[in-house]
Scaffold this active site. Structure first.
Site, PDB file in Angstrom:
ATOM      1  N   CYS A   1       0.919 -14.272  -0.563  1.00 24.35           N
ATOM      2  CA  CYS A   1       2.057 -13.357  -0.538  1.00 24.35           C
ATOM      3  C   CYS A   1       1.936 -12.531   0.744  1.00 24.35           C
ATOM      4  O   CYS A   1       0.990 -11.748   0.902  1.00 24.35           O
ATOM      5  CB  CYS A   1       1.996 -12.473  -1.784  1.00 24.35           C
ATOM      6  SG  CYS A   1       3.269 -11.211  -1.839  1.00 24.35           S
TER       7      CYS A   1
ATOM      8  N   CYS B   1       8.818   0.098   4.544  1.00 28.16           N
ATOM      9  CA  CYS B   1      10.125  -0.470   4.211  1.00 28.16           C
ATOM     10  C   CYS B   1      11.158   0.652   4.206  1.00 28.16           C
ATOM     11  O   CYS B   1      10.856   1.785   3.858  1.00 28.16           O
ATOM     12  CB  CYS B   1      10.059  -1.128   2.834  1.00 28.16           C
ATOM     13  SG  CYS B   1      11.587  -1.981   2.390  1.00 28.16           S
TER      14      CYS B   1
ATOM     15  N   CYS C   1       1.408  -3.857  -3.917  1.00 30.00           N
ATOM     16  CA  CYS C   1       2.280  -2.698  -4.132  1.00 30.00           C
ATOM     17  C   CYS C   1       2.273  -1.763  -2.934  1.00 30.00           C
ATOM     18  O   CYS C   1       2.990  -0.791  -2.914  1.00 30.00           O
ATOM     19  CB  CYS C   1       1.856  -1.936  -5.367  1.00 30.00           C
ATOM     20  SG  CYS C   1       0.425  -0.912  -5.095  1.00 30.00           S
TER      21      CYS C   1
ATOM     22  N   CYS D   1       8.758   1.160  -6.168  1.00 33.56           N
ATOM     23  CA  CYS D   1       7.918   0.473  -5.185  1.00 33.56           C
ATOM     24  C   CYS D   1       7.119   1.441  -4.321  1.00 33.56           C
ATOM     25  O   CYS D   1       7.683   2.337  -3.691  1.00 33.56           O
ATOM     26  CB  CYS D   1       8.810  -0.389  -4.292  1.00 33.56           C
ATOM     27  SG  CYS D   1       7.926  -1.200  -2.971  1.00 33.56           S
TER      28      CYS D   1
ATOM     29  N   GLU E   1      -0.608  -5.373   3.868  1.00 32.52           N
ATOM     30  CA  GLU E   1      -1.336  -6.045   2.794  1.00 32.52           C
ATOM     31  C   GLU E   1      -0.882  -7.496   2.650  1.00 32.52           C
ATOM     32  O   GLU E   1       0.294  -7.811   2.828  1.00 32.52           O
ATOM     33  CB  GLU E   1      -1.073  -5.341   1.465  1.00 32.52           C
ATOM     34  CG  GLU E   1      -1.647  -3.948   1.422  1.00 32.52           C
ATOM     35  CD  GLU E   1      -1.345  -3.232   0.122  1.00 32.52           C
ATOM     36  OE1 GLU E   1      -1.594  -2.029   0.063  1.00 32.52           O
ATOM     37  OE2 GLU E   1      -0.855  -3.878  -0.832  1.00 32.52           O
TER      38      GLU E   1
ATOM     39  N   CYS F   1      13.301   1.447  -2.837  1.00 33.66           N
ATOM     40  CA  CYS F   1      13.469   1.102  -4.253  1.00 33.66           C
ATOM     41  C   CYS F   1      12.578   2.025  -5.089  1.00 33.66           C
ATOM     42  O   CYS F   1      11.434   2.304  -4.724  1.00 33.66           O
ATOM     43  CB  CYS F   1      13.097  -0.354  -4.497  1.00 33.66           C
ATOM     44  SG  CYS F   1      14.092  -1.510  -3.537  1.00 33.66           S
TER      45      CYS F   1
HETATM   46  S1  SF4 Z   1      10.826  -3.489  -3.438  1.00 36.72           S
HETATM   47 FE1  SF4 Z   1       9.721  -2.203  -1.954  1.00 36.72          FE
HETATM   48  S2  SF4 Z   1       9.272  -3.557  -0.234  1.00 36.72           S
HETATM   49 FE2  SF4 Z   1      10.901  -4.556  -1.464  1.00 36.72          FE
HETATM   50  S3  SF4 Z   1      12.808  -3.870  -0.525  1.00 36.72           S
HETATM   51 FE3  SF4 Z   1      12.374  -2.413  -2.185  1.00 36.72          FE
HETATM   52  S4  SF4 Z   1      11.239  -0.720  -1.175  1.00 36.72           S
HETATM   53 FE4  SF4 Z   1      11.212  -2.492   0.215  1.00 36.72          FE
END
Ligand code: SF4
Length: 343
Positions: free
Chosen positions: A103, A110, A328, A117, A90, A114
């Site tokens: 962005c 990833c 997101c 996220c 995205e 987190c």
């Molecule tokens: S916020 Fe999301 S994209 Fe960013 S490092 Fe954490 S898990 Fe990865």
């Protein structure tokens, strides 16, 4: 076939030498790729037909157009791009008065997981190449109008430092986009090896995702705290040379009743008091499958005012693209799992 997009001038010089093309062809190719923004080798008309055919035996430009887009009522646009390996990423275009910010994503998925996220929920698929990163800038319809780029899309840029640094070189070099590093911000949750390289090898602005001044609480939101604690990250930033006026900002997402009270604001101010920086306060956008509440908008104002009163410059980032779940990871998740795109 190999992809030309994302190659530095040095890499193109080696390539033309290997193909027995004249040395000046590297300069011509780089100009077609990053200034004239061509999609095909056939468009590189100042190369002889013979040389274009030689190039085409082994290479393609590697530009990809977006396959889907969602437009917010506030003008924010989220694009879905195929990466060179076929996964989807995205990219979000954010117009705001005289600024036009893109962005960009730096990874497919990833590894960092987190809690808040959607991209983290996807898990990691693969690294983007510098070409995949630059393709986002070149292939959005607003490409010629862009004033800024932020590496805050899908992925952790400092977990893909080789390709991100290569993209930053091409973005800032005279032979490439020739952008000032002041137009570029790279965001990280604080991966220390990548952060050290970034501070040494790039002059772009830096944004650190902080989200709690307390280690145990930050760990509950961001597993990275266990391996690279915020205190170590801040020490590296304190000792970095900022002679070239790199801007450091801290991103702080406020979750209702979790990290948004007076105690947190004062602890945050204490933590950052000897670092020249600004704090961007962000109201959490609820996203599916993640059970975290947003803060009341009035609480953000109180939180900001406490920080400002403590001498920390803090601003509330305007919510953009909330109705399209901008940046997101949802659109690419839908692509992967065939979910219904929320209206
Ligand atoms: S916020 Fe999301 S994209 Fe960013 S490092 Fe954490 S898990 Fe990865």
């Amino acid at each position: 076939m190999e992809i030309l997009l994302g190659k530095t001038l040095e890499e193109l010089k080696t390539m033309v030498k290997d193909l027995a093309l004249p040395a000046f062809a590297a300069g011509q190719i780089v100009d077609w790729l990053y200034r004239k923004k061509v999609f095909s080798i056939d468009e590189m008309t100042n190369l002889s037909l013979n040389h274009r055919n030689l190039l085409k035996e082994k290479y393609i430009v590697g530009r990809n157009e977006y396959t889907e887009k969602q437009t917010s009522t506030d003008g924010t646009v989220k694009y879905l791009f195929p990466a060179s390996t076929g996964h989807f990423i995205e990219t979000v275009y954010i117009p705001d008065k005289d600024r036009a910010t893109l962005c960009v994503s730096s990874q497919v998925g990833c590894k960092m997981n987190c809690l808040f996220c959607m991209t983290g929920k996807q898990g990691f698929s693969e690294q983007l190449t510098a070409g995949d990163i630059l393709n986002q800038l070149l292939s959005v319809p607003e490409s010629d109008a862009l004033t800024n780029v932020v590496f805050m899309g899908m992925g952790e840029p400092m977990d893909n430092m080789d390709e991100v640094l290569k993209a930053l070189e091409i973005l800032t070099a005279d032979y490439g986009f020739a952008w000032s590093p002041k137009r570029i911000t790279v965001s990280t949750i604080g991966l220390i090896p990548g952060l050290k390289r970034f501070l040494n090898e790039s002059k772009a602005h830096l944004a650190i995702s902080l989200h709690s001044p307390y280690s145990a609480e930050r760990l509950s939101l961001m597993p990275v705290e266990k391996v690279y604690p915020l205190t170590e990250v801040l020490n590296i930033i304190r000792s970095a040379d900022f002679a070239h006026q790199r801007r450091v900002s801290f991103e702080y997402i406020l979750f209702g009743g979790l990290n948004d009270d007076r105690k947190h604001a004062l602890a945050l101010a204490q933590l950052l008091k000897d670092i020249p920086c600004r704090v961007n306060l962000i109201r959490y956008h609820p996203i599916p499958e993640i059970n975290l509440p947003p803060s009341n908008p009035d609480i953000l104002i109180v939180f900001r005012d406490i920080l400002n009163a403590q001498g920390i410059t803090a601003t509330i980032r305007a919510s953009r693209g909330e109705d399209i779940l901008a940046a997101c990871g949802m659109l690419s998740s839908n692509k992967r799992k065939n979910w219904q795109i929320p209206k």
